[in-house]
Design a protein around this motif. Structure first.
Motif, mmCIF file in Angstrom:
data_model
loop_
_atom_site.group_PDB
_atom_site.id
_atom_site.type_symbol
_atom_site.label_atom_id
_atom_site.label_comp_id
_atom_site.label_asym_id
_atom_site.label_seq_id
_atom_site.Cartn_x
_atom_site.Cartn_y
_atom_site.Cartn_z
ATOM 1 N N SER A 4 -62.141 15.448 -3.147
ATOM 2 C CA SER A 4 -62.622 15.136 -4.373
ATOM 3 C C SER A 4 -62.849 16.435 -5.232
ATOM 4 O O SER A 4 -63.085 17.556 -4.376
ATOM 5 N N PRO A 5 -62.943 16.557 -6.423
ATOM 6 C CA PRO A 5 -63.346 17.767 -7.210
ATOM 7 C C PRO A 5 -64.546 18.485 -6.805
ATOM 8 O O PRO A 5 -64.838 19.598 -6.485
ATOM 9 N N GLU A 6 -65.674 17.529 -6.290
ATOM 10 C CA GLU A 6 -66.934 17.860 -5.772
ATOM 11 C C GLU A 6 -66.807 18.713 -4.394
ATOM 12 O O GLU A 6 -67.738 19.556 -4.217
ATOM 13 N N GLN A 7 -65.809 18.384 -3.682
ATOM 14 C CA GLN A 7 -65.665 18.975 -2.211
ATOM 15 C C GLN A 7 -64.703 20.201 -2.388
ATOM 16 O O GLN A 7 -64.785 20.910 -1.422
ATOM 17 N N LEU A 8 -64.104 20.220 -3.486
ATOM 18 C CA LEU A 8 -63.143 21.336 -3.541
ATOM 19 C C LEU A 8 -63.765 22.873 -3.364
ATOM 20 O O LEU A 8 -63.143 23.572 -2.718
ATOM 21 N N GLU A 9 -65.004 23.134 -4.204
ATOM 22 C CA GLU A 9 -65.534 24.306 -3.896
ATOM 23 C C GLU A 9 -65.783 24.797 -2.695
ATOM 24 O O GLU A 9 -65.862 25.776 -1.828
ATOM 25 N N ALA A 10 -66.205 23.755 -1.628
ATOM 26 C CA ALA A 10 -66.744 23.808 -0.207
ATOM 27 C C ALA A 10 -65.558 24.210 0.491
ATOM 28 O O ALA A 10 -65.156 24.884 1.361
ATOM 29 N N GLY A 11 -64.533 23.506 0.151
ATOM 30 C CA GLY A 11 -62.989 23.660 0.913
ATOM 31 C C GLY A 11 -62.513 24.978 0.902
ATOM 32 O O GLY A 11 -61.873 25.506 1.466
ATOM 33 N N LEU A 12 -62.543 25.469 -0.411
ATOM 34 C CA LEU A 12 -62.281 26.787 -0.980
ATOM 35 C C LEU A 12 -62.987 27.849 0.016
ATOM 36 O O LEU A 12 -62.611 29.143 0.206
ATOM 37 N N ALA A 13 -64.297 27.525 -0.125
ATOM 38 C CA ALA A 13 -65.197 28.574 0.659
ATOM 39 C C ALA A 13 -64.680 28.554 2.117
ATOM 40 O O ALA A 13 -64.915 29.896 2.593
ATOM 41 N N ARG A 14 -64.233 27.701 2.690
ATOM 42 C CA ARG A 14 -63.905 27.886 4.068
ATOM 43 C C ARG A 14 -62.488 28.657 4.279
ATOM 44 O O ARG A 14 -62.434 29.513 5.109
ATOM 45 N N ARG A 15 -61.502 28.253 3.285
ATOM 46 C CA ARG A 15 -60.197 28.945 3.554
ATOM 47 C C ARG A 15 -59.460 28.549 2.332
ATOM 48 O O ARG A 15 -59.765 27.596 1.486
ATOM 49 N N LEU A 16 -58.267 29.325 1.879
ATOM 50 C CA LEU A 16 -57.500 29.074 0.921
ATOM 51 C C LEU A 16 -56.117 28.478 1.481
ATOM 52 O O LEU A 16 -55.504 29.179 2.341
ATOM 53 N N ALA A 17 -55.911 27.331 1.232
ATOM 54 C CA ALA A 17 -54.749 26.647 1.696
ATOM 55 C C ALA A 17 -53.723 27.280 0.888
ATOM 56 O O ALA A 17 -53.489 27.770 -0.228
ATOM 57 N N PRO A 18 -52.161 27.135 1.456
ATOM 58 C CA PRO A 18 -51.122 27.523 0.786
ATOM 59 C C PRO A 18 -50.528 26.746 -0.363
ATOM 60 O O PRO A 18 -49.913 27.285 -1.065
ATOM 61 N N ALA A 19 -51.253 25.550 -0.388
ATOM 62 C CA ALA A 19 -50.768 24.609 -1.523
ATOM 63 C C ALA A 19 -51.706 23.820 -2.186
ATOM 64 O O ALA A 19 -52.610 23.306 -1.309
ATOM 65 N N TYR A 20 -52.079 23.807 -3.413
ATOM 66 C CA TYR A 20 -53.055 22.624 -4.034
ATOM 67 C C TYR A 20 -52.212 21.924 -5.106
ATOM 68 O O TYR A 20 -51.739 22.399 -5.897
ATOM 69 N N LEU A 21 -52.432 20.545 -4.966
ATOM 70 C CA LEU A 21 -52.079 19.737 -6.044
ATOM 71 C C LEU A 21 -53.108 18.957 -6.524
ATOM 72 O O LEU A 21 -53.739 18.356 -6.114
ATOM 73 N N ILE A 22 -53.419 19.153 -7.936
ATOM 74 C CA ILE A 22 -54.251 18.643 -8.663
ATOM 75 C C ILE A 22 -53.807 17.520 -9.546
ATOM 76 O O ILE A 22 -53.216 18.018 -10.593
ATOM 77 N N ALA A 23 -54.274 16.402 -9.292
ATOM 78 C CA ALA A 23 -53.577 15.309 -10.241
ATOM 79 C C ALA A 23 -54.696 14.498 -10.989
ATOM 80 O O ALA A 23 -55.649 14.203 -10.416
ATOM 81 N N GLY A 24 -54.456 14.136 -12.156
ATOM 82 C CA GLY A 24 -55.473 13.461 -12.979
ATOM 83 C C GLY A 24 -55.337 13.684 -14.530
ATOM 84 O O GLY A 24 -54.759 14.673 -14.743
ATOM 85 N N ASP A 25 -56.073 12.733 -15.211
ATOM 86 C CA ASP A 25 -55.841 12.836 -16.544
ATOM 87 C C ASP A 25 -57.378 13.213 -17.181
ATOM 88 O O ASP A 25 -57.436 13.165 -18.631
ATOM 89 N N GLU A 26 -58.133 13.723 -16.486
ATOM 90 C CA GLU A 26 -59.464 14.200 -16.936
ATOM 91 C C GLU A 26 -59.479 15.618 -17.273
ATOM 92 O O GLU A 26 -59.515 16.656 -16.229
ATOM 93 N N PRO A 27 -59.164 16.136 -18.392
ATOM 94 C CA PRO A 27 -58.952 17.468 -18.826
ATOM 95 C C PRO A 27 -60.137 18.448 -18.135
ATOM 96 O O PRO A 27 -59.882 19.521 -17.595
ATOM 97 N N LEU A 28 -61.324 18.090 -18.221
ATOM 98 C CA LEU A 28 -62.509 18.899 -17.895
ATOM 99 C C LEU A 28 -62.332 19.135 -16.268
ATOM 100 O O LEU A 28 -62.151 20.450 -15.860
#
Length: 357
Positions: A4-28
């Motif tokens: 989820s968007p709330e979990q992304l920051e913690a995931g990025l703190a652990r490591r940078l994955a080779p690919a990210y796909l962000i899907a959704g119509d919520e602009p912010l």
């Protein structure tokens, strides 16, 4: 992996994955997630950025050649793919599958796509894209969760708000997270490190709520009458015609009529909802709605909907709106004729069963 968007920051703190796909119509949320990936990529030395727009006729072979070649300045690259639709075709599926098997050391992929349903998320290209990466769903914050979301954002901005201030702010920005973010920034500038009450919010925050006809139907089914009438007033202010607003309500009433008939015939709730075509994620809300109305009340709702349609078309005159006690503060005074009748329909659908004397 899905975050989820709330979990992304913690995931990025652990490591940078080779690919990210962000899907959704919520602009912010989409923009904030993409910015978080970009920041982490820059920290890890991915200083070059490419942007490609994926639409009909996109040249996947050219992209494959670009990804397999060294950057002009031998720097590490963040390659962004902006998908016009939730599809990549066979060429994209093949490329993403190869990259998942052997991701290049000097490239991170960042895909941004419209909202996807479960079937689209299971498509071959999405599974290939996130085979070694991360899928982030930027879903809208639903009304029940909005106050907690706003309260967390206020705390992050250094503001303290009482419950009434949070409720009022949520009411004024519902369905418009970008406006919520902007209003919180405004409040931070006005009351830096201060306390917020309802009066301060009322004075500073404009009414930027965005509603749609489906949220109106959901609020009425859920029995949230105050919210349903606010949405109705907002839809009228946006210039929608009564037939546009009426048809999802009619669809829900027809579904309730069928469901009530199956239940009255002795069918179990689960079997009745399946036969009536009720989606599983709406089962609880629909079940609560049908529990409030017997067969006679639902038939009366269907007749009322037909009356609203005739009043809206000028075939019949409208009546004065009769609000239940305790709802005098709801903004309905500007409604007239067919909108008054439509308000009564919403009141009856959201309210308890009304039995004849």
């Amino acid at each position: 992996m899905s975050l989820s968007p709330e979990q992304l920051e913690a995931g990025l703190a652990r490591r940078l994955a080779p690919a990210y796909l962000i899907a959704g119509d919520e602009p912010l949320l989409t923009q904030e997630c993409a910015d978080a990936v970009r920041r982490r990529a820059r920290q890890d030395g991915f200083s070059e950025r490419e942007v490609h727009y994926v639409e009909r006729g996109f040249d996947w072979n050219a992209l494959a050649g670009s990804l397999s070649s060294m950057s002009l300045f031998a720097s590490r690259r963040l390659v962004e793919l902006r998908f016009r639709t939730p599809g990549a075709g066979e060429g994209g599926t093949d490329l993403f599958a190869r990259l998942a098997q052997s991701p290049p050391d000097d490239v991170v992929l960042l895909g941004m796509a419209p909202k996807m349903d479960r079937r689209q998320q299971q498509s071959a290209w999405v599974q290939a894209f996130v085979g070694g990466g991360v899928l982030v769903e930027a879903r809208p914050v639903e009304p029940p969760a909005l106050p907690a979301w706003i309260e967390a954002r206020l705390r992050r901005a250094g503001l303290r708000a009482d419950a009434e201030a949070v409720r009022l702010l949520a009411e004024r920005v519902e369905g418009n997270l970008l406006a919520a973010h902007q209003e919180i920034e405004k409040l931070r500038l006005l009351y830096d490190q201060g306390d917020l009450d309802a009066e301060r919010v009322r004075a500073a925050v404009a009414d930027s709520a965005r509603y749609d006809i489906f949220k109106l139907a959901d609020a009425a089914l859920a029995g949230d009458l105050g919210r349903a009438l606010r949405i109705l007033a907002g839809l009228r202010a946006e210039g929608l015609a009564i037939p546009q607003v009426l048809w999802p309500l009619v669809r829900e009433i027809r579904s309730l009529v069928r469901l009530r008939w199956f239940l009255d015939e002795g069918m179990s709730a689960q079997a009745a909802m399946a036969k009536a075509g009720v989606w599983r994620n709406r089962a609880g809300m629909v079940q609560r709605a049908v529990a409030r109305h017997d067969a006679a009340a639902l038939r009366a709702l269907a007749r009322k909907a037909a009356l609203v349609d005739r009043v809206a078309k000028g075939d019949l005159p409208g009546n004065a709106l009769r609000l239940p006690p305790g709802l005098g503060g709801v903004r309905t005074t500007a409604l007239a004729d067919g909108w008054l009748e439509l308000s009564e329909l919403v009141i009856q659908l959201a309210g308890p069963v009304r039995r004849a004397a």
